[in-house]
Design a protein around this motif. Structure first.
Motif, PDB file in Angstrom:
ATOM      1  N   ASP A  21      -3.415   5.672  -2.077  1.00 45.89           N
ATOM      2  CA  ASP A  21      -4.143   4.466  -2.636  1.00 45.89           C
ATOM      3  C   ASP A  21      -5.539   4.395  -1.660  1.00 45.89           C
ATOM      4  OD1 ASP A  21      -2.348   3.401  -4.332  1.00 45.89           O
ATOM      5  OD2 ASP A  21      -1.494   2.082  -2.542  1.00 45.89           O
ATOM      6  N   ALA A  29       0.896  -1.305  -0.019  1.00 43.26           N
ATOM      7  CA  ALA A  29       0.011   0.000  -0.065  1.00 43.26           C
ATOM      8  C   ALA A  29       0.876   1.151  -0.026  1.00 43.26           C
ATOM      9  CB  ALA A  29      -0.916   0.113   1.312  1.00 43.26           C
ATOM     10  N   GLN A  30       0.419   2.291  -0.443  1.00 40.95           N
ATOM     11  CA  GLN A  30       1.276   3.382  -0.719  1.00 40.95           C
ATOM     12  C   GLN A  30       0.222   4.701  -0.544  1.00 40.95           C
ATOM     13  OE1 GLN A  30       2.950   3.567  -4.778  1.00 40.95           O
ATOM     14  NE2 GLN A  30       3.955   1.961  -4.591  1.00 40.95           N
ATOM     15  N   LEU A  34      -8.312  -1.547  -8.872  1.00 43.61           N
ATOM     16  CA  LEU A  34      -7.802  -2.279  -7.541  1.00 43.61           C
ATOM     17  C   LEU A  34      -8.863  -3.435  -7.396  1.00 43.61           C
ATOM     18  CD1 LEU A  34      -6.544  -2.376  -4.720  1.00 43.61           C
ATOM     19  CD2 LEU A  34      -8.719  -1.406  -3.985  1.00 43.61           C
ATOM     20  N   GLU A  83      -7.722   6.440   3.469  1.00 45.19           N
ATOM     21  CA  GLU A  83      -6.442   7.082   3.303  1.00 45.19           C
ATOM     22  C   GLU A  83      -5.662   6.899   4.381  1.00 45.19           C
ATOM     23  OE1 GLU A  83      -3.011   8.169   1.563  1.00 45.19           O
ATOM     24  OE2 GLU A  83      -4.957   7.514   0.653  1.00 45.19           O
ATOM     25  N   HIS A 133       1.167   1.354   5.084  1.00 47.68           N
ATOM     26  CA  HIS A 133       2.416   1.680   4.404  1.00 47.68           C
ATOM     27  C   HIS A 133       3.543   1.765   5.630  1.00 47.68           C
ATOM     28  CE1 HIS A 133       5.297   3.216   1.388  1.00 47.68           C
ATOM     29  NE2 HIS A 133       5.625   4.093   2.590  1.00 47.68           N
ATOM     30  N   LEU A 179      -1.724  -4.708  -1.907  1.00 48.95           N
ATOM     31  CA  LEU A 179      -2.833  -4.295  -2.767  1.00 48.95           C
ATOM     32  C   LEU A 179      -2.981  -5.059  -4.004  1.00 48.95           C
ATOM     33  CD1 LEU A 179      -3.329  -0.574  -2.124  1.00 48.95           C
ATOM     34  CD2 LEU A 179      -4.599  -2.488  -0.890  1.00 48.95           C
ATOM     35  N   SER A 237      -7.802  -6.540  -1.767  1.00 45.30           N
ATOM     36  CA  SER A 237      -6.408  -6.525  -0.801  1.00 45.30           C
ATOM     37  C   SER A 237      -6.147  -7.762  -0.164  1.00 45.30           C
ATOM     38  CB  SER A 237      -6.743  -5.486   0.221  1.00 45.30           C
ATOM     39  OG  SER A 237      -5.978  -5.184   1.343  1.00 45.30           O
ATOM     40  N   ILE A 249      -4.564   3.262   4.891  1.00 48.54           N
ATOM     41  CA  ILE A 249      -3.456   2.910   4.002  1.00 48.54           C
ATOM     42  C   ILE A 249      -2.226   3.484   4.465  1.00 48.54           C
ATOM     43  CG2 ILE A 249      -2.779   3.659   1.557  1.00 48.54           C
ATOM     44  CD1 ILE A 249      -4.565   1.054   1.677  1.00 48.54           C
ATOM     45  N   PHE A 272      -3.820  -5.245  -8.027  1.00 50.05           N
ATOM     46  CA  PHE A 272      -4.270  -4.488  -9.149  1.00 50.05           C
ATOM     47  C   PHE A 272      -4.296  -5.086 -10.341  1.00 50.05           C
ATOM     48  CE2 PHE A 272      -2.611  -1.446  -6.042  1.00 50.05           C
ATOM     49  CZ  PHE A 272      -3.565  -0.297  -6.004  1.00 50.05           C
TER      50      PHE A 272
END
Length: 194
Positions: free
Chosen positions: A31, A27-28, A91, A63, A70, A82, A94, A66, A84
């Motif tokens: 995201d 996760a960044q 997305l 957020e 991170h 995550l 998870s 997330i 994708f």
């Protein structure tokens, strides 16, 4: 120092990898919006199993979650990943490696898929790739999948992928309604299943 005695924060762990259809990555920051959209789409399917899905989160709450994920990845405390779609960038869901025991190299794989992507094999594909990642990159000796005994779809993923049902942990947790529930415990163990 023995490999199992290395301070986890010093481990160089790749933050992303791929499977045939998925980009699987840590996760960044930023995201949260994509996760929020997927959670909102999937609340009806998530509510019976996920305590965190009882109330729809705001975009800001997603957020914040997330960003904490991170930081936990960087600290090697929890490795949220995550999923994708490589072609569309959407997305899909998870997953990740949780309840980590670095001394024994034990990891638990958790997962959920957004409703519009369910029953398309994405979770089986992701769990296979994440288990391979745990073995190859993290030296996993044991990988677990735990689920509510009534969550047949989650249990089928573990069974389909060759995880061994070790047992039923009775009255292990409270379900989202507060009732005691049983947990199915599946695993793969180095030297036995891989």
């Amino acid at each position: 120092m023995e490999p199992d005695q290395i301070e986890p924060i010093l481990l160089n762990i790749p933050g992303s990898f791929t499977s045939s259809r998925l980009l699987i990555r840590a996760a960044q920051w930023g995201d949260g919006a994509a996760v929020n959209e997927a959670v909102h789409e999937s609340l009806a399917e998530l509510r019976p199993w996920m305590p965190w899905a009882q109330i729809a989160p705001t975009a800001e709450e997603s957020e914040a979650i997330i960003r904490r994920s991170h930081l936990q990845f960087l600290e090697r405390k929890d490795l949220r990943l995550l999923l994708f779609n490589k072609e569309t960038g959407q997305l899909v869901g998870s997953s990740g490696l949780h309840r980590i025991d670095w001394q024994t190299r034990k990891f638990e794989i958790g997962y959920w898929v957004r409703t519009s992507c369910s029953r398309q094999g994405y979770i089986s594909e992701a769990v296979t790739a994440i288990a391979d990642y745990a073995i190859r990159e993290l030296g996993a000796n044991r990988i677990e999948i735990r689920c509510d005994s009534r969550n047949t779809q989650s249990a089928r993923v573990a069974e389909r992928l060759g995880f061994t049902l070790e047992g039923i942990v009775r009255n292990d947790k409270r379900d989202v309604g507060g009732t005691l529930r049983d947990t199915l415990l599946f695993s793969k163990v180095r030297g036995v299943e891989y």
